[in-house]
Design an enzyme around this catalytic site. Sequence first.
Site, mmCIF file in Angstrom:
data_model
loop_
_atom_site.group_PDB
_atom_site.id
_atom_site.type_symbol
_atom_site.label_atom_id
_atom_site.label_comp_id
_atom_site.label_asym_id
_atom_site.label_seq_id
_atom_site.Cartn_x
_atom_site.Cartn_y
_atom_site.Cartn_z
ATOM 1 N N GLY A 95 1.829 5.658 44.232
ATOM 2 C CA GLY A 95 0.109 4.896 43.181
ATOM 3 C C GLY A 95 -0.943 3.655 44.348
ATOM 4 N N ASP A 128 -4.274 0.289 39.668
ATOM 5 C CA ASP A 128 -5.310 0.127 40.078
ATOM 6 C C ASP A 128 -5.063 0.295 41.340
ATOM 7 O OD1 ASP A 128 -3.703 -1.526 40.854
ATOM 8 O OD2 ASP A 128 -5.264 -3.245 40.377
ATOM 9 N N ARG A 179 4.604 -2.295 55.039
ATOM 10 C CA ARG A 179 6.791 -2.180 54.629
ATOM 11 C C ARG A 179 6.817 -1.118 55.942
ATOM 12 N NH1 ARG A 179 8.684 -1.025 49.139
ATOM 13 N NH2 ARG A 179 7.430 1.014 48.998
ATOM 14 N N ASP A 255 13.163 6.530 41.578
ATOM 15 C CA ASP A 255 12.456 6.794 42.358
ATOM 16 C C ASP A 255 12.463 5.545 43.282
ATOM 17 O OD1 ASP A 255 11.840 5.175 39.803
ATOM 18 O OD2 ASP A 255 9.876 4.220 40.648
ATOM 19 N N ASN A 256 13.379 4.229 43.240
ATOM 20 C CA ASN A 256 13.894 2.699 43.737
ATOM 21 C C ASN A 256 15.370 3.450 44.571
ATOM 22 O OD1 ASN A 256 11.248 2.122 43.518
ATOM 23 N ND2 ASN A 256 11.936 0.733 40.956
ATOM 24 N N ASP A 265 12.229 -1.287 47.484
ATOM 25 C CA ASP A 265 11.432 -1.917 46.574
ATOM 26 C C ASP A 265 11.636 -2.229 45.693
ATOM 27 O OD1 ASP A 265 9.230 -0.134 46.363
ATOM 28 O OD2 ASP A 265 9.706 1.188 44.413
HETATM 29 P P1 AMP Z 1 7.462 0.855 41.646
HETATM 30 O O1 AMP Z 1 7.763 0.257 39.483
HETATM 31 O O2 AMP Z 1 6.741 -0.392 42.084
HETATM 32 O O3 AMP Z 1 8.432 1.813 41.233
HETATM 33 O O4 AMP Z 1 6.530 1.523 40.669
HETATM 34 C C1 AMP Z 1 6.679 2.932 39.961
HETATM 35 C C2 AMP Z 1 5.636 3.699 39.575
HETATM 36 O O5 AMP Z 1 3.966 2.559 39.727
HETATM 37 C C3 AMP Z 1 5.125 3.952 41.245
HETATM 38 O O6 AMP Z 1 4.934 5.902 41.201
HETATM 39 C C4 AMP Z 1 4.265 3.592 41.876
HETATM 40 O O7 AMP Z 1 3.417 3.854 42.767
HETATM 41 C C5 AMP Z 1 3.532 3.336 40.551
HETATM 42 N N1 AMP Z 1 2.694 1.957 40.321
HETATM 43 C C6 AMP Z 1 3.532 0.828 40.166
HETATM 44 N N2 AMP Z 1 2.015 -0.465 40.987
HETATM 45 C C7 AMP Z 1 0.791 0.383 40.746
HETATM 46 C C8 AMP Z 1 -0.953 -0.362 40.474
HETATM 47 N N3 AMP Z 1 -0.956 -0.985 40.638
HETATM 48 N N4 AMP Z 1 -1.732 1.167 40.682
HETATM 49 C C9 AMP Z 1 -1.391 2.516 41.061
HETATM 50 N N5 AMP Z 1 0.224 2.449 40.894
HETATM 51 C C10 AMP Z 1 1.342 1.866 40.687
HETATM 52 MG MG MG Z 2 9.054 1.981 43.513
#
Ligand code: AMP
Ligand code: MG
Length: 487
Positions: A95, A128, A179, A255-256, A265
């Site tokens: 995202g 965002d 990364r 997913d991590n 992550d």
């Molecule tokens: P994470 O917690 O970083 O592993 O992210 C979990 C999910 O949320 C993933 O699909 C990320 O791409 C999405 N995500 C996290 N932060 C954002 C952001 N600021 N904008 C869009 N998607 C996000």
């Molecule tokens: Mg993640």
Amino acid sequence: MISQKFKKIGWHLDHSYMRLPQDFFTKQIPIKVSNPKLILFNKNLFKSLDLDKYDLDKETWTEIFSGNYIPQNAEPIAQAYAGHQFGHFAELGDGRAVLLGEQINSQGERFDIQLKGSGQTLYSRRGDGRAALGPMLREYIISEAMHALRIPTTRSLAVVTTGESVLRDEVLPGAILTRVAQSHIRVGTFQFASALNDIEKLKALADYTIERHYPDCKEHANVYLSFLIEVINRQASLIAQWMHAGFIHGVMNTDNMAISGETIDYGPCAFMDRYHPETVFSSIDQQGRYAYRNQPPIAQWNLARFAETLLPLIHKDLDKSIELASESVNSFSDQFQTAWLSGMRKKIGCFNKEVNDIDLINDLLMLLQKNKVDYTLTLRHLSSDAIAKDPIFNDVAFRNWYATWIKRIQNQSEGEANSKTMMLKNNPAVIPRNYLVEKALSNAMTSQDYTLCNSFIEALLNPYQEAKIFSEPPTDQDSSYRTFCGT
Ligand code: AMP
Ligand code: MG
């Protein structure tokens, strides 16, 4: 101008991931930023990727690492995936990240080059697509520290600030992290494939992943079962290494969890100071699902989700498939225990195996907990006279333990001195302690002062060498310390 220069450098980007069915990604150009500044740059990693062949100027690299300039042969994509987040299934995907491609270095090694914080994608949902500076610095510092501790991990090549703000609970400076990973294929990628309900697509992902990360599995009679077993193996070893280092990932959603076996992550992760198995730092982990002691069973739970996705490939009879997969997932505990014990033996200087070692180690951990002492430092001090000056030495129970332990060490044919040398190579003096990480981040964010950040990283790159202030535990142990995802 830039593209001419870029043609000359040793940038060998391939796009094998794009040969998967189209469901697995969408093409996505990074969204440009207004005023990028390169603030952290990993020279050694840069070299190992063969990106140093020509002398490009800083401005050019800044444009590249900010996503403002796309290298000639890059084909940026956002990857689709799903995942269990705190136990709940969701469709996710990159995202706020794009993959520029896979850099192949002169040794033939393939690495994903990803920009994190590069703007919205099809998978952004309400986000965002951006990242705040603090969490990107944090990922840079901690991932590089993990690498220096010999723990498999994604790496960090650069951080740029974007010149734009991001709105979280407050307004924060925006940043992008470059990364580098063996790949970004996650347990969640398999969950996504499984949800497509198309065995050919699932098989395409499995075959691709096996070819990329587990080619030896192709020699086995049951290729997909052996793939599952090998993934479990690598995770058991990885989680054992986290436990040895006192590392708490903080958000072990499926997913991590990378199929390659790398730590991936870095969100609300942190290293434990005082030893306590229930330690949890993440502000969003209210139930302690991802607490230190829960990491092995959670990894196993995630691997069960992974195994479920492979069921249609393991055997054509579903019951047989479940039986084989369950047996493999159940073997995680033993594998973890073996890997953990072997690493702990090194940490306390045992070359050989004795049946009582497990009790010796568990007794030590109990004493660390009871005396509320620093995990890293106490183990480090054990290999020298320094231990006698530690507060734990006032505890009679500890001194009794010490007497048993020193006898165990002295009885080995390798002798005490060799044991202690081994211990110094397995017990770091420098880890990314929370209070130091916070201080380095705060200096960077409030006054754009990266002095501490850089010297801290320098010390973390040689974790087995004492480094004055960076080896010190916090003076006041703040049990209310919290980390934030910072999304
Ligand atoms: P994470 O917690 O970083 O592993 O992210 C979990 C999910 O949320 C993933 O699909 C990320 O791409 C999405 N995500 C996290 N932060 C954002 C952001 N600021 N904008 C869009 N998607 C996000
Ligand atoms: Mg993640």
